[in-house]
Write a protein that holds these residues in place. Structure first.
Motif, short mmCIF file in Angstrom:
data_model
loop_
_atom_site.label_atom_id
_atom_site.label_comp_id
_atom_site.label_asym_id
_atom_site.label_seq_id
_atom_site.Cartn_x
_atom_site.Cartn_y
_atom_site.Cartn_z
N TRP A 162 0.71 -1.12 -0.11
CA TRP A 162 -0.10 0.02 -0.11
C TRP A 162 0.92 1.29 -0.04
O TRP A 162 0.60 2.34 -0.67
CB TRP A 162 -1.07 0.07 1.44
N ILE A 204 -8.20 2.22 -1.06
CA ILE A 204 -7.19 2.00 -0.31
C ILE A 204 -7.21 2.23 1.30
O ILE A 204 -6.80 1.49 1.86
CB ILE A 204 -6.19 3.24 -0.78
N HIS A 252 -5.34 8.95 1.98
CA HIS A 252 -5.23 7.54 1.19
C HIS A 252 -4.99 7.98 -0.32
O HIS A 252 -5.35 7.19 -1.24
CB HIS A 252 -6.51 6.83 1.52
#
Length: 285
Positions: A162, A204, A252
């Motif tokens: 991520w 996300i 995000h």
């Protein structure tokens, strides 16, 4: 278990002053094994076929090392000579090392994942072996500890994904499961182009929640490791959670901005590590 890097291998423990001194040579030897394999798979301008050939030769040298035979000179001094010493000293066995090589080889040919289960299966080879090797060094072998270590290592691998969307995308890699992309109406092709937007950010946020939950499920292990090892693992856990906070703080937007920790994060990480208590593991963040 995976942690902040020494040099630049993100999924490896820091051989810091918290690491028990008698274990540092083993940790460094395992690190150099993993770092070199990662470089063979990912660095430079070699073709995929050349990388695959190099990893096959590397695996042959690993097997020679475990068999007590003489490996090639290509990686002997930096990797296999010190590793052979630690294999004998700590009774290390081949499967976890072989699993790491399996993951590096997989990265050369697989750039998409259908489901979260499939992605976690990749983590079982790319990240979890590191934690299990360290538990072996610490003499911790209980099934519960192994499960908790796997949860922490897989969480750290996911957090690294991520964090690195803006790096992996230009290389054509998408570690977001297709089932999650489909649920949000997103295309993998757009993801690797790092096309930001509200739907992408909502996804996300969900992915960060998944990684956080996984990390918290393994966090009680910090109280099951002896001495300095447990304290180092506290910092590992809190470092991973801190990256998730950084992603949240940027709304995000990690498709276009890469979050990172700095020296300013050291004090909060230490404070949170000190405050971790057995009865509070469900709130490890």
């Amino acid at each position: 278990m995976p942690a902040v890097s020494i040099e630049h291998y993100e999924n490896f423990p820091v051989a810091s002053w918290l690491c028990p001194p008698h274990l540092r040579p083993a940790v460094v030897a395992i690190y150099h094994f993993a770092r070199t394999a990662d470089d063979l798979a990912d660095e430079g301008s070699a073709t995929t076929a050349e990388r695959q050939a190099a990893l096959r030769a590397y695996r042959e040298d690993l097997r020679a090392c475990f068999a007590g035979a003489v490996p090639s000179q290509r990686w002997a001094d930096r990797v296999f000579a010190p590793l052979a010493q630690q294999i004998r000293r700590h009774a290390l066995t081949p499967p976890l090392f072989e699993a790491l090589l399996d993951a590096f080889e997989q990265d050369l040919v697989k750039t998409r994942y259908a489901s979260r289960a499939e992605l976690l299966h990749y983590c079982e080879r790319s990240a979890n072996p590191v934690g299990r090797l360290l538990l072996h060094l610490y003499g911790v072998e209980s099934p519960q500890a192994l499960r908790q270590s796997d949860a922490i290592c897989s969480a750290l691998q996911l957090i690294n994904f991520w964090q690195d969307f803006s790096r992996d995308g230009p290389n054509g890699r998408c570690y977001v499961p297709q089932e999650d992309l489909d649920r949000h109406g997103l295309l993998a092709e757009a993801w690797v182009r790092c096309e930001d937007g509200p739907q992408a950010r909502r996804l996300i946020a969900e992915l960060c929640g998944w990684a956080r939950q996984l990390m918290q499920s393994g966090a009680p292990l910090v109280h099951g490791l002896p001495g300095r090892a447990g304290w180092e693992l506290r910092l590992v856990v809190q470092g991973g959670l801190r990256i998730l906070e950084r992603i949240e703080a940027m709304d995000h937007a990690s498709l276009v901005h890469r979050p990172r920790l700095s020296a300013l994060d050291a004090a909060p990480l230490l404070w949170r590590a000190l405050r971790m208590r057995p009865a509070q593991q469900g709130a490890a963040a």
